[in-house]
Design an enzyme around this catalytic site. Structure first.
Site, PDB file in Angstrom:
ATOM      1  N   ARG A   1       0.861  -1.173   0.000  1.00 57.40           N
ATOM      2  CA  ARG A   1       0.000   0.000   0.000  1.00 57.40           C
ATOM      3  C   ARG A   1       0.901   1.228   0.000  1.00 57.40           C
ATOM      4  O   ARG A   1       2.063   1.170   0.425  1.00 57.40           O
ATOM      5  CB  ARG A   1      -0.899   0.012   1.243  1.00 57.40           C
TER       6      ARG A   1
ATOM      7  N   LYS B   1      -2.908  -0.637   7.197  1.00 60.83           N
ATOM      8  CA  LYS B   1      -4.342  -0.354   7.239  1.00 60.83           C
ATOM      9  C   LYS B   1      -5.111  -1.467   7.938  1.00 60.83           C
ATOM     10  O   LYS B   1      -6.050  -1.193   8.694  1.00 60.83           O
ATOM     11  CB  LYS B   1      -4.846  -0.175   5.805  1.00 60.83           C
TER      12      LYS B   1
ATOM     13  N   HIS C   1      -1.963   2.958  -5.913  1.00 56.47           N
ATOM     14  CA  HIS C   1      -2.537   1.618  -5.749  1.00 56.47           C
ATOM     15  C   HIS C   1      -2.311   0.747  -6.980  1.00 56.47           C
ATOM     16  O   HIS C   1      -2.411  -0.480  -6.904  1.00 56.47           O
ATOM     17  CB  HIS C   1      -4.035   1.731  -5.459  1.00 56.47           C
TER      18      HIS C   1
ATOM     19  N   ARG D   1       0.285  -2.030  -6.408  1.00 53.62           N
ATOM     20  CA  ARG D   1      -0.228  -3.150  -5.616  1.00 53.62           C
ATOM     21  C   ARG D   1      -1.158  -4.023  -6.452  1.00 53.62           C
ATOM     22  O   ARG D   1      -1.028  -5.242  -6.490  1.00 53.62           O
ATOM     23  CB  ARG D   1      -0.945  -2.589  -4.394  1.00 53.62           C
TER      24      ARG D   1
ATOM     25  N   HIS E   1      -3.410  -9.352   2.106  1.00 49.49           N
ATOM     26  CA  HIS E   1      -4.874  -9.386   2.206  1.00 49.49           C
ATOM     27  C   HIS E   1      -5.294 -10.449   3.212  1.00 49.49           C
ATOM     28  O   HIS E   1      -4.781 -11.566   3.205  1.00 49.49           O
ATOM     29  CB  HIS E   1      -5.500  -9.721   0.843  1.00 49.49           C
TER      30      HIS E   1
ATOM     31  N   TYR F   1      -8.565  -9.375  -8.285  1.00 48.09           N
ATOM     32  CA  TYR F   1      -7.363  -9.281  -9.101  1.00 48.09           C
ATOM     33  C   TYR F   1      -7.106 -10.589  -9.840  1.00 48.09           C
ATOM     34  O   TYR F   1      -6.666 -10.598 -10.991  1.00 48.09           O
ATOM     35  CB  TYR F   1      -6.152  -8.948  -8.230  1.00 48.09           C
TER      36      TYR F   1
END
Length: 241
Positions: A81, A108, A189, A192, A215, A224
């Site tokens: 990130r 995050k 982003h 990523r 994740h 993705y």
């Protein structure tokens, strides 16, 4: 949805039942979703070939371009990130025979700061190897501690202040435009998202991609994977058109 979540939290914190659970509210939101749709419009990923085009234009002798090469390649390979990338300190890096280990102190999805480690393998091509790029930047930086990525004046002087997350987006857009790519829908982003999509295109497993991106929800990373698998094992490619 954000406003409903806020209203719900405030009521629950005060000891009241959340009005957002009322049938009328739920029916209204269902109607809005049917009318407006629920598809999300994210930033376009930069894929491996895009990254190659972006960094091959950078000059090894210019301070800012040495930094930008390291920023782009490390951000992409680590699927970081923006805040994680610019939050790295020199002390968070550990080089070994296999490559580079970057320690993410806080992110995050990790507000309590448990941290995680991300492995950055050595690349097969010197000009796009993220480990070599970071080592080259550290040699120019000449520091043993403090922020890894710092601002640079127009005269090439390295400052002591850490880059902001917004700076990552500006670097991505600038280098993409320079490489002849459409930069309007790119952002920080995109690095990523690009690693996750490129890895899916190359046949990487869902677990391997999640290990790199950090994740916690498979549902998030599967978007993705679906994008990266559109032309892999495609039925239309096997009918002889």
């Amino acid at each position: 949805n954000r406003r409903l979540a806020a209203i719900s939290q405030v009521h629950q914190a005060a000891g009241f039942e959340a009005p957002t659970r009322h049938l009328a509210v739920r029916k209204l939101m269902a109607g809005i979703r049917r009318t407006q749709g629920t598809a999300q419009t994210g930033k376009r990923p930069v894929l491996t070939e895009d990254i190659r085009r972006m960094v091959l234009l950078l000059e090894a002798g210019r301070t800012q371009e040495v930094r930008d090469r390291a920023l782009i390649l490390l951000g992409f390979a680590g699927a970081f990130r923006r805040s994680e990338l610019v939050g790295l300190d020199i002390e968070d890096l550990e080089f070994n025979r296999e490559g580079l280990v970057a320690a993410i102190r806080r992110s995050k999805t990790d507000p309590e700061g448990q941290g995680r480690k991300v492995g950055i393998p050595r690349g097969g091509y010197p000009e796009t190897c993220p480990v070599r790029a970071v080592q080259a930047w550290l040699a120019v930086l000449g520091a043993d501690e403090g922020p890894l990525f710092r601002g640079i004046t127009r005269h090439g002087r390295i400052g002591g202040r850490r880059l902001t997350p917004q700076s990552v987006a500006l670097v991505v857009k600038r280098l993409a435009a320079r490489a002849g790519l459409e930069a309007a829908d790119l952002a920080g982003h995109s690095l990523r998202a690009g690693l996750a999509t490129s890895a899916a295109m190359a046949g990487a497993s869902e677990r391997a991609i999640m290990n790199q991106t950090g994740h916690r929800s498979a549902m998030m990373v599967r978007r993705y994977i679906r994008d990266g698998s559109l032309f892999r094992e495609n039925a239309a490619a096997q009918v002889g058109l």
